[in-house]
Design an enzyme around this catalytic site. Sequence first.
Site, short mmCIF file in Angstrom:
data_model
loop_
_atom_site.label_atom_id
_atom_site.label_comp_id
_atom_site.label_asym_id
_atom_site.label_seq_id
_atom_site.Cartn_x
_atom_site.Cartn_y
_atom_site.Cartn_z
N GLU A 1 5.13 -7.70 -7.57
CA GLU A 1 4.10 -8.65 -7.97
C GLU A 1 4.64 -9.44 -8.93
O GLU A 1 4.30 -9.59 -10.11
CB GLU A 1 3.13 -7.94 -8.39
CG GLU A 1 2.28 -6.91 -7.47
CD GLU A 1 0.88 -6.32 -8.04
OE1 GLU A 1 0.78 -6.08 -8.92
OE2 GLU A 1 0.01 -5.94 -6.88
N GLU B 1 1.01 -2.77 -0.29
CA GLU B 1 -0.40 -2.05 -1.10
C GLU B 1 -1.30 -2.58 -0.60
O GLU B 1 -1.63 -3.81 -0.51
CB GLU B 1 0.16 -2.70 -2.60
CG GLU B 1 1.35 -1.96 -3.23
CD GLU B 1 1.49 -1.97 -4.75
OE1 GLU B 1 0.14 -2.32 -5.22
OE2 GLU B 1 2.54 -2.28 -5.59
#
Length: 466
Positions: free
Chosen positions: A174, A363
Amino acid sequence: MKQFPTHFLWGGAIAANQVEGAYLTDGKGFSTSDVLPQGITGPVVERDPADETRYLKDIAIDFYHRYPEDIALFAEMGFKCLRTSIAWSRVFPHGDEKQPNEAGLAFYDQLFDEMAKYGIQPLITLSHYEMPWTLVKKYGGWGDRRLIAFFEHYARTVFNRYQSKVKLWLTFNEINMSLHEPLTGVGLSRNSTQSEIYQAIHHQLVASARAVKLCREIIPDAQIGNMLLGGLMYPLTCKPEDVLATLQKNQKWLFFGDVQSRGNYPGYMLRYFRENGIELTITEQDKHDLKNTVDFISFSYYMSGCMTADEAEYQKQQGNILHMVANPYLPSSEWGWQIDPLGLRTILNLLWDRYQKPLFIVENGLGAKDTPEADSSIRDDYRIQYLSDHLIQVREAIEDGVDIMGYTSWGPIDLVSASKGEISKRYGYIYVDQNEQGTGSLERRRKKSFYWYKRVIETNGSSLGE
Ligand code: BGP
Protein backbone atom coordinates in the site's frame (compact mmCIF):
# COMPACT_ATOMS: atom_id res chain seq x y z
CA MET A 1 -20.80 -20.07 -18.41
CA LYS A 2 -18.72 -17.42 -16.59
CA GLN A 3 -15.48 -18.91 -15.36
CA PHE A 4 -12.23 -18.18 -13.57
CA PRO A 5 -9.08 -18.94 -15.58
CA THR A 6 -7.61 -22.41 -15.06
CA HIS A 7 -4.44 -21.15 -13.42
CA PHE A 8 -6.12 -18.57 -11.22
CA LEU A 9 -4.10 -18.14 -8.03
CA TRP A 10 -6.52 -18.66 -5.14
CA GLY A 11 -5.18 -18.03 -1.68
CA GLY A 12 -4.80 -15.72 1.27
CA ALA A 13 -2.61 -12.83 2.42
CA ILE A 14 -0.87 -12.17 5.72
CA ALA A 15 2.01 -9.92 6.79
CA ALA A 16 5.03 -10.71 8.96
CA ASN A 17 4.37 -8.08 11.62
CA GLN A 18 0.74 -9.08 12.03
CA VAL A 19 1.23 -12.82 12.48
CA GLU A 20 4.78 -13.81 13.36
CA GLY A 21 5.23 -12.50 16.89
CA ALA A 22 8.75 -13.52 18.04
CA TYR A 23 9.49 -9.82 17.91
CA LEU A 24 13.14 -10.06 18.97
CA THR A 25 13.80 -13.75 18.36
CA ASP A 26 16.91 -14.96 16.51
CA GLY A 27 18.48 -11.54 16.25
CA LYS A 28 15.54 -9.57 14.86
CA GLY A 29 15.75 -5.81 15.44
CA PHE A 30 12.97 -3.38 16.33
CA SER A 31 10.87 -2.28 13.41
CA THR A 32 8.48 0.63 12.97
CA SER A 33 5.69 -1.85 13.64
CA ASP A 34 7.22 -2.80 17.03
CA VAL A 35 7.15 0.81 18.21
CA LEU A 36 3.51 1.17 17.21
CA PRO A 37 1.93 -1.49 19.45
CA GLN A 38 -1.53 0.02 19.02
CA GLY A 39 -1.27 -0.06 15.26
CA ILE A 40 -0.33 2.40 12.58
CA THR A 41 -2.69 5.06 13.93
CA GLY A 42 -1.48 4.69 17.54
CA PRO A 43 1.22 6.47 19.55
CA VAL A 44 4.94 5.71 19.22
CA VAL A 45 6.35 3.71 22.13
CA GLU A 46 10.16 3.84 22.29
CA ARG A 47 11.38 0.40 23.32
CA ASP A 48 14.40 -1.15 24.91
CA PRO A 49 15.27 -4.85 24.49
CA ALA A 50 15.65 -5.09 28.27
CA ASP A 51 12.13 -3.79 28.84
CA GLU A 52 9.80 -6.52 30.17
CA THR A 53 6.60 -4.98 28.79
CA ARG A 54 4.95 -7.17 26.17
CA TYR A 55 2.34 -6.11 23.63
CA LEU A 56 -0.06 -8.23 21.62
CA LYS A 57 1.97 -7.77 18.43
CA ASP A 58 5.09 -9.14 20.14
CA ILE A 59 3.33 -12.50 20.28
CA ALA A 60 0.62 -12.02 17.62
CA ILE A 61 -0.54 -15.51 16.62
CA ASP A 62 2.99 -16.93 16.98
CA PHE A 63 3.19 -17.85 13.32
CA TYR A 64 6.97 -17.83 13.72
CA HIS A 65 6.75 -21.11 15.63
CA ARG A 66 3.42 -22.47 14.44
CA TYR A 67 3.66 -21.95 10.69
CA PRO A 68 3.75 -25.69 9.81
CA GLU A 69 0.28 -26.16 11.31
CA ASP A 70 -1.03 -23.01 9.60
CA ILE A 71 0.40 -23.89 6.19
CA ALA A 72 -1.17 -27.35 6.50
CA LEU A 73 -4.55 -25.69 7.15
CA PHE A 74 -4.10 -23.40 4.13
CA ALA A 75 -3.23 -26.46 2.07
CA GLU A 76 -6.37 -28.20 3.32
CA MET A 77 -8.39 -25.30 1.86
CA GLY A 78 -6.54 -25.86 -1.40
CA PHE A 79 -4.50 -22.65 -1.48
CA LYS A 80 -2.48 -22.21 -4.66
CA CYS A 81 -0.77 -19.11 -3.31
CA LEU A 82 0.09 -17.49 0.00
CA ARG A 83 1.03 -13.84 0.22
CA THR A 84 3.22 -12.93 3.14
CA SER A 85 6.07 -10.53 3.76
CA ILE A 86 9.66 -10.76 4.89
CA ALA A 87 10.35 -8.70 8.00
CA TRP A 88 13.24 -6.49 6.84
CA SER A 89 14.41 -6.24 10.47
CA ARG A 90 14.87 -10.03 10.70
CA VAL A 91 17.30 -9.91 7.78
CA PHE A 92 18.94 -6.57 8.63
CA PRO A 93 18.11 -5.81 12.28
CA HIS A 94 19.18 -2.17 11.95
CA GLY A 95 18.83 -1.83 8.21
CA ASP A 96 22.33 -0.45 7.54
CA GLU A 97 24.47 -3.55 8.15
CA LYS A 98 26.66 -5.05 5.44
CA GLN A 99 26.09 -8.64 6.54
CA PRO A 100 22.59 -10.10 6.89
CA ASN A 101 21.38 -11.96 9.95
CA GLU A 102 21.61 -15.63 8.96
CA ALA A 103 18.99 -16.81 11.45
CA GLY A 104 16.43 -14.44 9.97
CA LEU A 105 17.16 -15.66 6.45
CA ALA A 106 16.98 -19.29 7.58
CA PHE A 107 13.49 -18.79 8.99
CA TYR A 108 12.10 -17.76 5.59
CA ASP A 109 13.91 -20.65 3.90
CA GLN A 110 12.03 -23.03 6.16
CA LEU A 111 8.76 -21.22 5.62
CA PHE A 112 9.06 -21.33 1.82
CA ASP A 113 10.10 -24.99 1.95
CA GLU A 114 7.02 -25.79 3.98
CA MET A 115 4.82 -24.05 1.41
CA ALA A 116 6.54 -25.91 -1.41
CA LYS A 117 5.63 -29.24 0.20
CA TYR A 118 1.99 -28.47 -0.64
CA GLY A 119 2.60 -26.71 -3.93
CA ILE A 120 1.64 -23.31 -2.47
CA GLN A 121 3.31 -20.46 -4.38
CA PRO A 122 4.75 -17.70 -2.22
CA LEU A 123 3.89 -14.12 -3.18
CA ILE A 124 6.31 -12.05 -1.13
CA THR A 125 6.11 -8.40 -0.13
CA LEU A 126 9.52 -6.89 0.55
CA SER A 127 8.19 -4.29 2.95
CA HIS A 128 4.76 -4.57 4.51
CA TYR A 129 4.18 -1.67 6.89
CA GLU A 130 7.53 -2.05 8.62
CA MET A 131 11.16 -1.08 8.32
CA PRO A 132 14.07 -1.28 10.78
CA TRP A 133 13.49 1.38 13.46
CA THR A 134 17.16 2.39 13.34
CA LEU A 135 16.63 3.69 9.82
CA VAL A 136 14.10 6.11 11.23
CA LYS A 137 16.10 7.13 14.31
CA LYS A 138 19.49 7.44 12.68
CA TYR A 139 18.63 8.58 9.16
CA GLY A 140 15.16 10.11 9.44
CA GLY A 141 13.48 7.40 7.36
CA TRP A 142 12.92 7.67 3.62
CA GLY A 143 13.56 11.39 3.73
CA ASP A 144 17.22 10.35 3.47
CA ARG A 145 18.35 9.24 0.01
CA ARG A 146 20.72 6.68 1.53
CA LEU A 147 17.69 4.49 2.26
CA ILE A 148 17.50 3.62 -1.43
CA ALA A 149 20.85 1.84 -1.17
CA PHE A 150 19.93 0.10 2.11
CA PHE A 151 16.72 -1.18 0.58
CA GLU A 152 18.52 -2.27 -2.56
CA HIS A 153 21.01 -4.21 -0.50
CA TYR A 154 18.17 -5.90 1.37
CA ALA A 155 16.30 -6.69 -1.88
CA ARG A 156 19.47 -8.08 -3.50
CA THR A 157 20.09 -10.27 -0.45
CA VAL A 158 16.65 -11.85 -0.46
CA PHE A 159 16.44 -12.18 -4.26
CA ASN A 160 19.75 -14.03 -4.26
CA ARG A 161 18.82 -16.19 -1.33
CA TYR A 162 15.31 -17.21 -2.44
CA GLN A 163 15.74 -17.11 -6.20
CA SER A 164 14.76 -20.74 -6.66
CA LYS A 165 11.85 -20.56 -4.19
CA VAL A 166 10.02 -17.29 -4.80
CA LYS A 167 8.86 -16.25 -8.26
CA LEU A 168 6.26 -13.67 -7.32
CA TRP A 169 7.28 -10.46 -5.55
CA LEU A 170 5.80 -7.14 -4.46
CA THR A 171 7.80 -4.10 -3.44
CA PHE A 172 6.02 -1.84 -0.87
CA ASN A 173 2.67 -2.64 0.67
CA GLU A 174 0.00 0.00 0.00
CA ILE A 175 2.68 2.46 -1.08
CA ASN A 176 0.14 5.30 -1.25
CA MET A 177 -0.62 4.95 2.49
CA SER A 178 2.33 7.28 3.22
CA LEU A 179 0.11 10.22 2.39
CA HIS A 180 -2.08 9.30 5.36
CA GLU A 181 0.37 7.61 7.74
CA PRO A 182 3.90 8.85 6.91
CA LEU A 183 5.52 7.14 9.88
CA THR A 184 4.51 3.65 8.81
CA GLY A 185 4.85 4.42 5.12
CA VAL A 186 8.10 6.34 4.87
CA GLY A 187 9.40 6.63 8.45
CA LEU A 188 8.58 10.35 8.76
CA SER A 189 6.95 12.06 11.69
CA ARG A 190 3.26 12.73 11.42
CA ASN A 191 3.70 16.49 11.33
CA SER A 192 6.01 16.44 8.31
CA THR A 193 5.29 18.88 5.50
CA GLN A 194 3.90 17.78 2.16
CA SER A 195 7.28 18.50 0.55
CA GLU A 196 9.05 16.22 3.00
CA ILE A 197 6.52 13.46 2.50
CA TYR A 198 6.61 13.61 -1.30
CA GLN A 199 10.42 13.69 -1.30
CA ALA A 200 10.46 10.55 0.87
CA ILE A 201 7.87 8.96 -1.41
CA HIS A 202 10.07 9.80 -4.38
CA HIS A 203 12.99 7.96 -2.77
CA GLN A 204 10.74 4.99 -2.12
CA LEU A 205 9.47 4.97 -5.71
CA VAL A 206 13.07 4.96 -6.95
CA ALA A 207 13.91 2.12 -4.53
CA SER A 208 10.91 0.18 -5.79
CA ALA A 209 12.01 0.63 -9.41
CA ARG A 210 15.57 -0.40 -8.57
CA ALA A 211 14.22 -3.52 -6.87
CA VAL A 212 12.26 -4.32 -10.05
CA LYS A 213 15.49 -4.05 -12.06
CA LEU A 214 17.39 -6.25 -9.62
CA CYS A 215 14.66 -8.86 -9.56
CA ARG A 216 14.80 -9.14 -13.37
CA GLU A 217 18.57 -9.55 -13.29
CA ILE A 218 18.70 -12.08 -10.45
CA ILE A 219 15.48 -14.06 -11.08
CA PRO A 220 14.65 -13.71 -14.79
CA ASP A 221 11.67 -16.04 -14.53
CA ALA A 222 10.07 -14.11 -11.65
CA GLN A 223 7.35 -11.47 -11.84
CA ILE A 224 7.37 -8.41 -9.67
CA GLY A 225 4.51 -6.03 -8.97
CA ASN A 226 3.64 -2.94 -7.00
CA MET A 227 0.93 -2.78 -4.33
CA LEU A 228 -1.66 -0.04 -4.06
CA LEU A 229 -4.31 0.68 -1.51
CA GLY A 230 -7.31 0.71 -3.81
CA GLY A 231 -9.07 3.81 -2.50
CA LEU A 232 -11.90 4.02 -5.02
CA MET A 233 -13.89 7.27 -4.75
CA TYR A 234 -17.26 8.14 -6.24
CA PRO A 235 -18.59 11.68 -6.66
CA LEU A 236 -21.11 12.41 -3.91
CA THR A 237 -23.34 14.06 -6.52
CA CYS A 238 -23.23 14.48 -10.30
CA LYS A 239 -22.38 18.17 -9.93
CA PRO A 240 -19.40 18.74 -12.27
CA GLU A 241 -17.40 20.22 -9.37
CA ASP A 242 -17.85 16.99 -7.41
CA VAL A 243 -16.88 14.91 -10.43
CA LEU A 244 -13.65 16.87 -10.90
CA ALA A 245 -12.84 16.78 -7.17
CA THR A 246 -13.32 13.00 -7.30
CA LEU A 247 -11.05 12.62 -10.29
CA GLN A 248 -8.36 14.57 -8.44
CA LYS A 249 -8.85 12.57 -5.25
CA ASN A 250 -8.47 9.32 -7.21
CA GLN A 251 -5.34 10.72 -8.87
CA LYS A 252 -3.79 11.04 -5.40
CA TRP A 253 -3.49 7.27 -5.18
CA LEU A 254 -3.36 6.39 -8.86
CA PHE A 255 -0.28 8.59 -9.15
CA PHE A 256 1.78 5.88 -7.44
CA GLY A 257 0.59 3.29 -9.94
CA ASP A 258 1.25 5.71 -12.80
CA VAL A 259 4.89 6.15 -11.78
CA GLN A 260 5.41 2.46 -11.07
CA SER A 261 3.69 1.30 -14.21
CA ARG A 262 4.48 4.04 -16.73
CA GLY A 263 7.90 5.06 -15.48
CA ASN A 264 7.47 8.80 -15.01
CA TYR A 265 5.58 11.48 -13.09
CA PRO A 266 2.20 12.31 -14.62
CA GLY A 267 1.50 15.93 -15.60
CA TYR A 268 -1.30 16.36 -13.08
CA MET A 269 1.14 15.62 -10.25
CA LEU A 270 3.78 18.01 -11.59
CA ARG A 271 1.07 20.67 -11.62
CA TYR A 272 0.06 19.78 -8.05
CA PHE A 273 3.71 20.10 -6.93
CA ARG A 274 4.11 23.44 -8.74
CA GLU A 275 0.97 24.95 -7.32
CA ASN A 276 1.67 23.79 -3.79
CA GLY A 277 5.27 24.90 -3.54
CA ILE A 278 6.58 21.32 -3.52
CA GLU A 279 10.06 21.19 -5.02
CA LEU A 280 11.46 17.70 -5.28
CA THR A 281 15.03 16.70 -5.86
CA ILE A 282 14.80 14.28 -8.78
CA THR A 283 18.11 13.37 -10.39
CA GLU A 284 18.69 12.24 -13.97
CA GLN A 285 19.65 8.85 -12.59
CA ASP A 286 16.31 8.71 -10.69
CA LYS A 287 14.41 9.39 -13.91
CA HIS A 288 16.36 6.62 -15.59
CA ASP A 289 15.71 4.20 -12.70
CA LEU A 290 11.97 4.88 -12.70
CA LYS A 291 11.81 3.40 -16.20
CA ASN A 292 12.01 -0.04 -14.60
CA THR A 293 8.28 -0.57 -14.44
CA VAL A 294 6.40 -3.40 -12.77
CA ASP A 295 5.17 -6.58 -14.44
CA PHE A 296 1.78 -6.50 -12.78
CA ILE A 297 -0.36 -4.31 -10.55
CA SER A 298 -1.57 -5.57 -7.20
CA PHE A 299 -3.94 -3.84 -4.85
CA SER A 300 -6.08 -4.13 -1.74
CA TYR A 301 -9.79 -3.47 -1.83
CA TYR A 302 -12.03 -3.29 1.21
CA MET A 303 -14.39 -0.39 0.58
CA SER A 304 -15.18 2.62 -1.52
CA GLY A 305 -16.05 6.16 -0.49
CA CYS A 306 -17.33 9.44 -1.83
CA MET A 307 -15.82 12.80 -2.56
CA THR A 308 -17.36 16.25 -2.67
CA ALA A 309 -16.08 19.68 -3.68
CA ASP A 310 -18.15 21.23 -0.92
CA GLU A 311 -15.60 21.98 1.79
CA ALA A 312 -18.16 22.15 4.63
CA GLU A 313 -19.71 18.85 3.61
CA TYR A 314 -16.26 17.27 3.28
CA GLN A 315 -15.13 18.41 6.74
CA LYS A 316 -18.35 17.20 8.30
CA GLN A 317 -18.17 13.69 6.97
CA GLN A 318 -14.55 12.72 7.04
CA GLY A 319 -14.03 10.31 9.88
CA ASN A 320 -11.64 7.63 8.71
CA ILE A 321 -8.00 7.37 7.81
CA LEU A 322 -8.71 7.78 4.09
CA HIS A 323 -11.01 10.79 4.55
CA MET A 324 -13.84 9.24 2.61
CA VAL A 325 -17.27 10.81 2.68
CA ALA A 326 -19.98 8.24 3.46
CA ASN A 327 -22.02 6.79 0.61
CA PRO A 328 -25.74 6.87 1.49
CA TYR A 329 -26.38 3.76 -0.63
CA LEU A 330 -23.98 1.41 1.12
CA PRO A 331 -23.98 -0.56 4.39
CA SER A 332 -20.95 -0.46 6.69
CA SER A 333 -18.94 -3.03 8.61
CA GLU A 334 -18.72 -2.87 12.40
CA TRP A 335 -15.60 -0.75 11.85
CA GLY A 336 -17.42 1.72 9.62
CA TRP A 337 -15.87 0.45 6.35
CA GLN A 338 -18.48 0.72 3.63
CA ILE A 339 -19.18 -2.56 1.86
CA ASP A 340 -19.27 -2.27 -1.92
CA PRO A 341 -18.79 -5.44 -4.00
CA LEU A 342 -19.69 -3.69 -7.26
CA GLY A 343 -16.86 -1.25 -6.58
CA LEU A 344 -14.44 -4.16 -6.97
CA ARG A 345 -15.62 -4.72 -10.54
CA THR A 346 -15.31 -0.99 -11.17
CA ILE A 347 -11.78 -0.70 -9.79
CA LEU A 348 -10.65 -3.80 -11.71
CA ASN A 349 -11.91 -2.28 -14.95
CA LEU A 350 -10.41 1.09 -14.10
CA LEU A 351 -6.94 -0.30 -13.39
CA TRP A 352 -7.02 -2.57 -16.40
CA ASP A 353 -8.04 0.25 -18.74
CA ARG A 354 -5.36 2.51 -17.30
CA TYR A 355 -2.40 0.14 -17.21
CA GLN A 356 -3.13 -2.84 -19.46
CA LYS A 357 -1.06 -4.99 -17.11
CA PRO A 358 -2.26 -8.09 -15.27
CA LEU A 359 -3.93 -7.35 -11.95
CA PHE A 360 -3.71 -9.24 -8.69
CA ILE A 361 -6.22 -8.67 -5.86
CA VAL A 362 -3.90 -9.24 -2.92
CA GLU A 363 -6.20 -8.11 -0.08
CA ASN A 364 -9.96 -8.13 0.39
CA GLY A 365 -12.01 -9.24 3.35
CA LEU A 366 -14.32 -8.42 6.21
CA GLY A 367 -13.02 -7.55 9.66
CA ALA A 368 -15.70 -8.63 12.13
CA LYS A 369 -16.14 -9.82 15.69
CA ASP A 370 -16.70 -13.57 15.86
CA THR A 371 -18.62 -15.09 18.73
CA PRO A 372 -18.09 -18.82 19.16
CA GLU A 373 -21.27 -20.89 19.67
CA ALA A 374 -21.80 -23.07 22.75
CA ASP A 375 -20.17 -25.99 20.91
CA SER A 376 -17.26 -23.61 20.08
CA SER A 377 -18.00 -23.57 16.35
CA ILE A 378 -17.95 -20.23 14.50
CA ARG A 379 -20.73 -19.58 12.03
CA ASP A 380 -19.44 -16.57 10.15
CA ASP A 381 -22.13 -16.27 7.48
CA TYR A 382 -21.54 -12.49 7.32
CA ARG A 383 -17.95 -13.13 6.18
CA ILE A 384 -19.04 -15.71 3.61
CA GLN A 385 -21.58 -13.24 2.27
CA TYR A 386 -19.01 -10.44 1.97
CA LEU A 387 -16.40 -12.59 0.24
CA SER A 388 -18.87 -14.33 -2.02
CA ASP A 389 -20.40 -11.02 -3.17
CA HIS A 390 -16.94 -9.68 -3.96
CA LEU A 391 -15.77 -12.79 -5.78
CA ILE A 392 -18.88 -12.75 -7.95
CA GLN A 393 -17.80 -9.28 -9.06
CA VAL A 394 -14.27 -10.54 -9.77
CA ARG A 395 -15.86 -13.11 -12.05
CA GLU A 396 -17.87 -10.33 -13.73
CA ALA A 397 -14.67 -8.34 -14.29
CA ILE A 398 -13.03 -11.38 -15.87
CA GLU A 399 -16.05 -11.54 -18.15
CA ASP A 400 -15.43 -7.84 -18.95
CA GLY A 401 -12.03 -8.92 -20.26
CA VAL A 402 -9.88 -7.86 -17.31
CA ASP A 403 -6.70 -9.93 -16.92
CA ILE A 404 -6.61 -11.09 -13.29
CA MET A 405 -3.82 -13.30 -11.96
CA GLY A 406 -5.36 -14.24 -8.65
CA TYR A 407 -7.11 -13.39 -5.43
CA THR A 408 -5.60 -13.64 -1.96
CA SER A 409 -8.17 -12.68 0.66
CA TRP A 410 -6.85 -10.76 3.62
CA GLY A 411 -6.15 -12.61 6.86
CA PRO A 412 -7.11 -16.24 6.05
CA ILE A 413 -6.17 -16.86 9.66
CA ASP A 414 -7.08 -14.35 12.40
CA LEU A 415 -4.28 -11.84 12.92
CA VAL A 416 -3.50 -8.52 14.58
CA SER A 417 -5.11 -5.59 12.79
CA ALA A 418 -2.83 -3.05 11.13
CA SER A 419 -4.73 0.11 11.97
CA LYS A 420 -5.38 -0.46 15.67
CA GLY A 421 -3.29 -3.45 16.71
CA GLU A 422 -6.34 -5.40 17.91
CA ILE A 423 -7.26 -9.07 17.46
CA SER A 424 -11.01 -8.74 17.95
CA LYS A 425 -11.25 -7.49 14.38
CA ARG A 426 -11.05 -10.90 12.75
CA TYR A 427 -10.73 -11.74 9.07
CA GLY A 428 -9.92 -15.44 9.18
CA TYR A 429 -11.30 -18.70 7.86
CA ILE A 430 -9.30 -20.04 10.80
CA TYR A 431 -10.08 -18.84 14.29
CA VAL A 432 -7.17 -18.23 16.66
CA ASP A 433 -7.77 -18.31 20.38
CA GLN A 434 -5.98 -15.06 21.16
CA ASN A 435 -7.13 -11.97 23.06
CA GLU A 436 -6.12 -8.32 23.34
CA GLN A 437 -3.84 -9.11 26.31
CA GLY A 438 -1.99 -11.73 24.29
CA THR A 439 -2.75 -14.50 26.78
CA GLY A 440 -4.89 -16.82 24.63
CA SER A 441 -4.11 -20.52 24.11
CA LEU A 442 -3.37 -19.83 20.39
CA GLU A 443 -5.35 -22.91 19.43
CA ARG A 444 -6.52 -22.85 15.78
CA ARG A 445 -10.10 -23.78 14.76
CA ARG A 446 -11.83 -23.96 11.38
CA LYS A 447 -14.74 -21.53 10.97
CA LYS A 448 -17.74 -22.16 8.70
CA SER A 449 -16.06 -19.94 6.07
CA PHE A 450 -13.13 -22.38 5.99
CA TYR A 451 -15.31 -25.03 4.35
CA TRP A 452 -16.96 -22.45 2.11
CA TYR A 453 -13.62 -21.18 0.74
CA LYS A 454 -12.32 -24.73 0.30
CA ARG A 455 -15.27 -25.45 -1.95
CA VAL A 456 -14.81 -22.21 -3.89
CA ILE A 457 -11.23 -23.21 -4.66
CA GLU A 458 -12.11 -26.85 -5.39
CA THR A 459 -14.67 -25.76 -7.97
CA ASN A 460 -12.43 -22.95 -9.30
CA GLY A 461 -15.13 -20.49 -8.36
CA SER A 462 -18.09 -22.18 -9.98
CA SER A 463 -19.70 -22.81 -6.57
CA LEU A 464 -20.10 -19.03 -6.10
CA GLY A 465 -23.69 -17.88 -6.02
CA GLU A 466 -25.04 -21.45 -5.67
C1 BGP B 1 -4.41 -3.05 4.77
C2 BGP B 1 -3.08 -3.58 5.18
C3 BGP B 1 -3.11 -4.85 5.93
C4 BGP B 1 -4.36 -5.12 6.71
C5 BGP B 1 -5.63 -4.57 6.13
C6 BGP B 1 -6.82 -4.52 7.05
O1 BGP B 1 -4.37 -1.68 4.81
O2 BGP B 1 -2.21 -3.77 4.09
O3 BGP B 1 -1.92 -4.98 6.62
O4 BGP B 1 -4.23 -5.18 8.03
O5 BGP B 1 -5.47 -3.30 5.60
O6 BGP B 1 -6.72 -3.44 7.93
P1 BGP B 1 -6.93 -3.60 9.47
O7 BGP B 1 -5.97 -4.63 9.91
O8 BGP B 1 -6.67 -2.31 10.07
O9 BGP B 1 -8.35 -4.05 9.64
